[in-house]
Scaffold this motif. Sequence first.
Motif, mmCIF file in Angstrom:
data_model
loop_
_atom_site.group_PDB
_atom_site.id
_atom_site.type_symbol
_atom_site.label_atom_id
_atom_site.label_comp_id
_atom_site.label_asym_id
_atom_site.label_seq_id
_atom_site.Cartn_x
_atom_site.Cartn_y
_atom_site.Cartn_z
ATOM 1 N N HIS A 158 65.098 36.396 -44.172
ATOM 2 C CA HIS A 158 64.271 37.389 -43.388
ATOM 3 C C HIS A 158 64.806 37.866 -42.179
ATOM 4 C CE1 HIS A 158 60.937 36.864 -46.627
ATOM 5 N NE2 HIS A 158 61.403 35.699 -46.359
ATOM 6 N N VAL A 159 66.080 37.409 -41.924
ATOM 7 C CA VAL A 159 66.778 37.628 -40.487
ATOM 8 C C VAL A 159 67.707 38.721 -40.751
ATOM 9 C CG1 VAL A 159 68.278 36.568 -38.864
ATOM 10 C CG2 VAL A 159 66.606 35.310 -39.868
ATOM 11 N N TYR A 160 67.695 39.770 -39.701
ATOM 12 C CA TYR A 160 68.648 40.559 -39.715
ATOM 13 C C TYR A 160 70.067 40.078 -39.056
ATOM 14 C CZ TYR A 160 71.041 45.134 -38.604
ATOM 15 O OH TYR A 160 71.869 46.005 -38.259
ATOM 16 N N ILE A 161 71.082 40.183 -39.725
ATOM 17 C CA ILE A 161 72.419 39.747 -39.287
ATOM 18 C C ILE A 161 73.299 40.829 -38.895
ATOM 19 C CG2 ILE A 161 74.131 38.455 -40.009
ATOM 20 C CD1 ILE A 161 72.397 37.280 -42.206
ATOM 21 N N ASP A 162 73.962 40.452 -37.609
ATOM 22 C CA ASP A 162 74.933 41.647 -37.226
ATOM 23 C C ASP A 162 75.987 40.728 -36.430
ATOM 24 O OD1 ASP A 162 76.423 43.913 -36.830
ATOM 25 O OD2 ASP A 162 74.572 45.132 -35.968
ATOM 26 N N THR A 163 76.958 41.527 -36.050
ATOM 27 C CA THR A 163 78.204 40.919 -35.341
ATOM 28 C C THR A 163 78.356 41.341 -33.831
ATOM 29 O OG1 THR A 163 79.757 42.313 -36.106
ATOM 30 C CG2 THR A 163 79.641 40.093 -37.162
ATOM 31 N N LEU A 164 78.704 40.590 -32.811
ATOM 32 C CA LEU A 164 78.798 41.027 -31.414
ATOM 33 C C LEU A 164 80.072 40.524 -30.792
ATOM 34 C CD1 LEU A 164 77.380 42.426 -29.070
ATOM 35 C CD2 LEU A 164 76.501 40.172 -28.564
ATOM 36 N N ILE A 165 80.999 41.894 -30.592
ATOM 37 C CA ILE A 165 82.198 41.497 -29.853
ATOM 38 C C ILE A 165 82.181 41.532 -28.495
ATOM 39 C CG2 ILE A 165 84.472 42.514 -30.048
ATOM 40 C CD1 ILE A 165 83.996 44.231 -32.399
ATOM 41 N N SER A 166 82.516 40.408 -27.849
ATOM 42 C CA SER A 166 82.352 40.401 -26.298
ATOM 43 C C SER A 166 83.409 39.266 -26.010
ATOM 44 C CB SER A 166 81.019 39.736 -26.289
ATOM 45 O OG SER A 166 80.756 40.031 -24.613
ATOM 46 N N PRO A 167 83.729 39.345 -24.823
ATOM 47 C CA PRO A 167 84.978 38.563 -24.169
ATOM 48 C C PRO A 167 84.665 37.126 -23.724
ATOM 49 C CG PRO A 167 84.482 40.250 -22.538
ATOM 50 C CD PRO A 167 83.649 40.777 -24.060
ATOM 51 N N SER A 168 82.977 37.004 -23.313
ATOM 52 C CA SER A 168 82.580 35.790 -22.719
ATOM 53 C C SER A 168 81.176 35.703 -23.501
ATOM 54 C CB SER A 168 82.596 35.773 -21.365
ATOM 55 O OG SER A 168 81.726 36.744 -20.948
ATOM 56 N N ASN A 169 80.780 34.435 -23.269
ATOM 57 C CA ASN A 169 79.458 34.147 -23.899
ATOM 58 C C ASN A 169 78.202 34.824 -22.929
ATOM 59 O OD1 ASN A 169 77.140 31.482 -23.854
ATOM 60 N ND2 ASN A 169 77.931 32.245 -25.800
ATOM 61 N N THR A 170 78.541 34.907 -21.733
ATOM 62 C CA THR A 170 77.781 35.394 -20.751
ATOM 63 C C THR A 170 77.367 36.987 -20.952
ATOM 64 O OG1 THR A 170 78.427 33.833 -19.015
ATOM 65 C CG2 THR A 170 77.336 35.850 -18.228
ATOM 66 N N SER A 171 78.745 37.593 -21.180
ATOM 67 C CA SER A 171 78.392 38.925 -21.425
ATOM 68 C C SER A 171 77.934 39.366 -22.706
ATOM 69 C CB SER A 171 79.913 39.817 -21.451
ATOM 70 O OG SER A 171 80.773 39.119 -22.517
ATOM 71 N N ALA A 172 78.284 38.274 -23.618
ATOM 72 C CA ALA A 172 77.582 38.489 -24.963
ATOM 73 C C ALA A 172 75.984 38.356 -25.012
ATOM 74 C CB ALA A 172 78.117 37.521 -25.866
ATOM 75 N N ILE A 173 75.468 37.487 -24.155
ATOM 76 C CA ILE A 173 74.072 37.232 -23.957
ATOM 77 C C ILE A 173 73.546 38.171 -23.272
ATOM 78 C CG2 ILE A 173 72.393 35.842 -22.745
ATOM 79 C CD1 ILE A 173 74.194 33.283 -23.222
ATOM 80 N N ALA A 174 74.159 38.894 -21.992
ATOM 81 C CA ALA A 174 73.961 40.182 -21.438
ATOM 82 C C ALA A 174 73.536 41.090 -22.275
ATOM 83 C CB ALA A 174 74.760 40.288 -20.276
ATOM 84 N N GLN A 175 74.652 41.445 -23.106
ATOM 85 C CA GLN A 175 74.516 42.359 -24.109
ATOM 86 C C GLN A 175 73.406 42.238 -25.119
ATOM 87 O OE1 GLN A 175 78.829 42.350 -24.840
ATOM 88 N NE2 GLN A 175 78.327 44.221 -25.850
ATOM 89 N N ALA A 176 73.047 41.120 -25.560
ATOM 90 C CA ALA A 176 72.148 40.955 -26.788
ATOM 91 C C ALA A 176 70.669 41.246 -26.172
ATOM 92 C CB ALA A 176 72.427 39.470 -27.196
ATOM 93 N N ILE A 177 70.447 40.446 -25.118
ATOM 94 C CA ILE A 177 69.154 40.290 -24.625
ATOM 95 C C ILE A 177 68.476 41.561 -24.183
ATOM 96 C CG2 ILE A 177 69.181 37.946 -23.761
ATOM 97 C CD1 ILE A 177 69.467 38.951 -21.034
ATOM 98 N N GLN A 178 69.197 42.839 -24.124
ATOM 99 C CA GLN A 178 68.712 44.278 -23.847
ATOM 100 C C GLN A 178 68.550 44.945 -24.910
ATOM 101 O OE1 GLN A 178 71.038 45.913 -20.171
ATOM 102 N NE2 GLN A 178 72.272 44.174 -20.380
ATOM 103 N N ILE A 179 69.088 44.536 -26.079
ATOM 104 C CA ILE A 179 69.027 45.384 -27.282
ATOM 105 C C ILE A 179 67.325 45.257 -27.881
ATOM 106 C CG2 ILE A 179 71.238 45.296 -28.019
ATOM 107 C CD1 ILE A 179 70.760 43.512 -29.885
ATOM 108 N N PRO A 180 67.102 46.213 -28.387
ATOM 109 C CA PRO A 180 65.430 46.127 -29.062
ATOM 110 C C PRO A 180 65.695 45.200 -30.357
ATOM 111 C CG PRO A 180 66.390 48.278 -29.548
ATOM 112 C CD PRO A 180 67.507 47.573 -28.704
ATOM 113 N N GLY A 181 64.480 44.562 -30.646
ATOM 114 C CA GLY A 181 64.378 43.832 -31.881
ATOM 115 C C GLY A 181 64.051 44.802 -33.262
#
Length: 564
Positions: A392-415
């Motif tokens: 029941h989970v939507y799965i995707d991939t995220l390309i990012s150079p660091s964990n911090t930038s990945a988190i910053a990108q992810a928390i801004q996208i809508p569910g």
Amino acid sequence: LGALIIKKGANLGVKALYVVVGVLFISIIMFFLGKTSHAGVSTFSLANAQLRNPQDYFIVFAIIFPAFTGMTAGVGLSGDLAKPSKSIPLGTTLATFTGMIIYFFVVYKLAKSAPAEDLLEHQLIMARIALGGVIIVPLGLAASTISSALGSVMVAPRTLQALAMDKAFPSKKINKWLSEARPKDNEPANASLVTSLIALVFVALGDVNAVASIISMFFMVTYGSLCLISFLNHFGSSPSYRPSFKSKWFISLTGFIIAVWIMFKISTLYALLAFAVIIIIYVYVDHYHKNRKGFASIFENAIFQLNRNLQVLIQRKQSKKADKEWRPSAICISKDSFKRDKAFRLLNWISFKYGFGTYLHQIEGYYSSTSAKQARKELLKLLEQVSAIENHVYIDTLISPSNTSAIAQAIQIPGIAGMENNMVLFEYDKENPTNLDEIIDNFGLVNSGDFDICILASSHRDIHCKNGIHVWINSFDTENSNLMILLSFIIMVHPDWKKGQIQIFNICRPEEVEKTKEAMRDLVITGRLPIHPKNIRLIIQKPDVSAKSIISNHSVNAGLTLIG
């Protein structure tokens, strides 16, 4: 007739239609010019017309309906038309309204010219009404029969040929044989032969009424399907769907509903059999042509558009509400998707019924053609990995150079549900906590967005769901306690936890027992904790015993332990 069409082709049929239509036209005129003695004394009018034997209406409808379908003959001959985009809509519309008008006045003329008893007893009552009816009416009936037969014997082979050219049949030899046309006149001779044989099988049944009912069912399935496809394409807004003749969506929807309703009114058994046959054919063809999108793509486009409009509407409505009902919309970012699956399983439990979850597999690096290709490959691998479970989970991939930038990108996208994400799930390996420092470093970043934060400490032990969920709360931290208890209820709904139970613990010092009990009682009464006081175990902490050791001793065998 079939032999003539096979031998001479559709040109003969079209030429014959001119003669047939001429005879029909003369027959109709002579019928309306005829007079009877009953017509002079009849008091019939539309004002006093009565519907007799309404229970038999749909039986009669099923028998006569195939006679109404000649209006669509132009659709089957579209390949022979100079401008089908213009001729088909115009011809079909004119044929429909012309047929309706003629049928209406024929019925009115019959009711005005003969008593109901004669209409029931004499099948050729029209011959008694028309001028020269003894000759002209049989000729008209013959012309009408030939007209219907010519329409079918010209249209059906071309439909069969088109299906073969589209490689709809499972055999290459069958597709090639049926798609072949005679070189001199491009006539689908092979398809015409098959059509004639099918027609002979139904004629051999002998019961015209039964055959008409069966044919009516498949006509209604065809019309209903076309209306449904038109309706779905209207909402799907596919760029490839650009009809030259546009209908209103509510007309298409009404047509589909009425077609299905009429089918069941005629015969529930025949309707179910017709649907079963159509579904079996579709499933088989869809299995044979796995690379084609088929009917699923139409539904997919319609669902996408519906989801988009609903999300915009929900966003507009939610923006006006100050207090919103909380439900988890969690997001998890992990680089270790192929090493450990505990984070994904927890997210799946949260998303089973009440919550929503987005799982992002992080690929370290900068976005490029190489990393994008890697992302697509690993996404397919992840989807394949979870295909065996109820996901029941939507799965995707995220390309990012660091964990911090990945988190910053992810928390801004809508569910995925259109609502904003309100929870972030981190995960680390207890035996090898190499990424725990990264989680701690980014805690402030996530917390600045007012997210609920969950940190999962994974171990290599299996999760024994039957051992239940242990929740360790602090009665003086009501907001966090409420969240953990609610989250445990949400997780417990998943079938994996059906044999487990929730146990709630609260640690306090000996001198704080009465104060803690009173605080818990107040919380339960005010409704800020959705539990009964009897479900909470109060654990008295001795001076020389740490809270960590108490939790370890009581929850060593728990399937999942929530600590806040």
